[in-house]
Design an enzyme around this catalytic site. Structure first.
Site, PDB file in Angstrom:
ATOM      1  CG  HIS A 294      -7.822 -16.952 -63.479  1.00 48.37           C
ATOM      2  ND1 HIS A 294      -8.060 -16.181 -64.595  1.00 48.37           N
ATOM      3  CD2 HIS A 294      -9.052 -17.330 -63.037  1.00 48.37           C
ATOM      4  CE1 HIS A 294      -9.364 -16.096 -64.809  1.00 48.37           C
ATOM      5  NE2 HIS A 294      -9.991 -16.785 -63.879  1.00 48.37           N
TER       6      HIS A 294
ATOM      7  CG  ASP B 168      -4.472 -13.024 -60.134  1.00 52.76           C
ATOM      8  OD1 ASP B 168      -5.342 -12.474 -59.429  1.00 52.76           O
ATOM      9  OD2 ASP B 168      -4.731 -13.931 -60.954  1.00 52.76           O
TER      10      ASP B 168
HETATM   11  N1  PMP Z   1      -7.224 -14.309 -61.166  1.00 50.73           N
HETATM   12  C1  PMP Z   1      -7.837 -15.155 -60.336  1.00 50.73           C
HETATM   13  C2  PMP Z   1      -7.018 -15.968 -59.370  1.00 50.73           C
HETATM   14  C3  PMP Z   1      -9.225 -15.291 -60.383  1.00 50.73           C
HETATM   15  O1  PMP Z   1      -9.843 -16.140 -59.564  1.00 50.73           O
HETATM   16  C4  PMP Z   1      -9.954 -14.504 -61.310  1.00 50.73           C
HETATM   17  C5  PMP Z   1     -11.452 -14.625 -61.423  1.00 50.73           C
HETATM   18  N2  PMP Z   1     -11.932 -15.925 -61.502  1.00 50.73           N
HETATM   19  C6  PMP Z   1      -9.261 -13.630 -62.135  1.00 50.73           C
HETATM   20  C7  PMP Z   1      -7.892 -13.551 -62.029  1.00 50.73           C
HETATM   21  C8  PMP Z   1      -9.969 -12.755 -63.106  1.00 50.73           C
HETATM   22  O2  PMP Z   1     -10.765 -11.817 -62.428  1.00 50.73           O
HETATM   23  P1  PMP Z   1     -11.838 -10.939 -63.192  1.00 50.73           P
HETATM   24  O3  PMP Z   1     -12.656 -11.897 -64.001  1.00 50.73           O
HETATM   25  O4  PMP Z   1     -12.615 -10.294 -62.096  1.00 50.73           O
HETATM   26  O5  PMP Z   1     -11.084  -9.976 -64.035  1.00 50.73           O
END
Ligand code: PMP
Length: 428
Positions: free
Chosen positions: A143, A222
């Site tokens: 991500h 993550d």
């Molecule tokens: N990593 C992954 C794999 C995610 O799916 C997400 C959210 N889509 C994030 C990080 C970021 O999370 P947040 O927006 O809650 O900080």
């Protein structure tokens, strides 16, 4: 000092134990008030839990209870309400630790979520330990939250961002991953589960390989898409940091946690300066508080954190084994159903995957499909899912992603499939 029992919002337990009962999806659905709403006059079919999960009544009640009965700032007042709010807030730290198998509540830092947690590690551990010529190893399936903070760090330090490739199924190429580890590697940052593809990474093996081949490196996981679907035990994973967000696991948005090994946290410089992260301040010198408070400057999301505890209880009471089994069954059903529709191509077919069904429909832009599905009451995410390198790898601008939560049923998948057929008829 007050010694009364810690006040718990409705629906929250002092501690939680896992159960082995199969998931009763009918009962689970009744826990989520939003599922009885309608969209464009149709019953809501919510297939976007990977973006954010819906909230059960106990989480909504817990947050409301704080503001009605228990609200004051934490860690500050000697007055009764502030002490009770602080106790309820700190109790969640222990709950988070037990939920992910962390050895100590002192290793849990409350933050806004996964994004902030990864940025904290990059800006504190990373800035102190990464130098020119060093390497940070990530994978193609990350991500953006697990790419950009490392890119910023590497730019600042003249270090290199190294990318382990994925295969056509969306699995990390472990031989390539291993070959990219070296004495130059300082940080390995990997997703537990890919949000765009649903791939479950073999984090335990990645950590073991890192220990063998890159002794100076730490492993950052993550876990945003891991905690809602898998039993997480950071000791079994062997990693050094684990990050996640409450909102993806049926808790409130704006709160999440970072776990880090105590020895690492103790050695890391603070990140943001302000109230609560200090022991004493003069204009000449500030002495910092110990971890985790050293990393928690300012007033936190008090009610949200306490309701985060209610979400942990909720998920733990359902039992993550039962959740995993139900989602696995539904994923298999969805995969077979989508594969049977001519013109639909699944993106992400890893042998070990969970919860996400990403696909494209021949001749239809994902955004058009998403809008038409919305008129059928079906909420799916369309776009690059904050994982543009994954889209590039599969040569698509975007995908349609149906992602599963504890409340989804085979009927939800059936409505999705009927919607897709409608989309195809409109574009025929
Ligand atoms: N990593 C992954 C794999 C995610 O799916 C997400 C959210 N889509 C994030 C990080 C970021 O999370 P947040 O927006 O809650 O900080």
């Amino acid at each position: 000092m007050k010694t009364a029992a810690v006040e718990r919002p409705p629906g929250t337990a002092a501690d939680t134990t896992t159960t082995a009962r199969p998931l009763n999806v009918g009962a689970v659905r009744a826990d989520f008030p939003i599922l009885s709403t309608q969209v464009h006059g149709k019953p809501l079919i919510y297939l976007d839990s990977a973006a954010s999960a819906q909230k059960p009544q106990v989480v909504i009640d817990a947050e409301r209870h704080i503001y009605e009965r228990l609200y004051a700032n934490v860690h500050r007042g000697v007055h009764d309400l502030s002490m009770r709010a602080s106790e309820a807030y700190e109790m969640v730290r222990g709950k988070v630790a037990r939920f992910i198998g962390a050895p100590s509540a002192k290793e849990i830092i409350f933050l806004r979520g996964t994004t902030e947690a990864i940025n904290l590690v990059a800006q504190t551990y990373g800035r102190a330990n990464v130098a020119e010529g060093d390497e940070v190893l990530i994978t193609t399936l990350e991500h953006h939250a697990n790419i950009v903070p490392w890119q910023m760090l590497c730019d600042e330090k003249r270090a290199s961002l190294v990318i382990a490739p994925i295969n056509d199924a969306g699995e990390v190429d472990m031989a390539a991953f291993e070959s990219l580890l070296s004495s130059r590697t300082r940080i390995v940052a990997v997703a537990h589960v890919s949000n765009a593809l649903g791939t479950i990474n073999d984090v335990a093996s990645m950590t073991a390989l890192t220990r063998e081949r890159a002794r100076n490196a730490v492993v950052v996981v993550d876990g945003a898409q891991g905690v809602p679907h898998l039993e997480v035990d950071v000791r079994a994973l062997g990693c050094d940091f684990y990050c996640f967000s409450a909102h993806k696991m049926y808790g409130p948005s704006g709160v999440g946690a970072l776990w880090g090994r105590k020895t690492l946290l103790d050695a890391m410089p603070p990140w943001q300066g302000g109230g609560d992260m200090i022991l004493s301040v003069t204009f000449e010198k500030t002495t910092y508080n110990e971890a985790p408070f050293k990393f928690e400057a300012g007033t936190p999301n008090i009610a949200g954190t306490i309701a985060f505890g209610a979400a942990i209880d909720y998920l733990t009471n359902l039992g993550l084994k039962a959740v995993r089994a139900a989602e696995h069954d539904l994923l298999a059903y969805g995969t077979a159903a989508l594969s049977a529709v001519p013109g639909v191509r699944l993106i992400g077919t890893a042998a070990n995957k969970t919860s996400a069904l990403s696909f494209v429909i021949e001749g239809v832009h994902p955004h058009d499909a998403g809008s038409i599905l919305d008129y059928e009451g079906v909420a799916v995410r369309t776009g690059h899912h904050c994982a543009q390198p994954v889209m590039d790898r599969f040569n698509v601008p975007a995908t349609i992603r149906a992602s599963l939560g504890v409340y989804n049923t085979r009927e939800d998948i059936d409505v999705l499939i009927r919607g897709i057929k409608k989309v195809q008829e409109m574009f025929a």
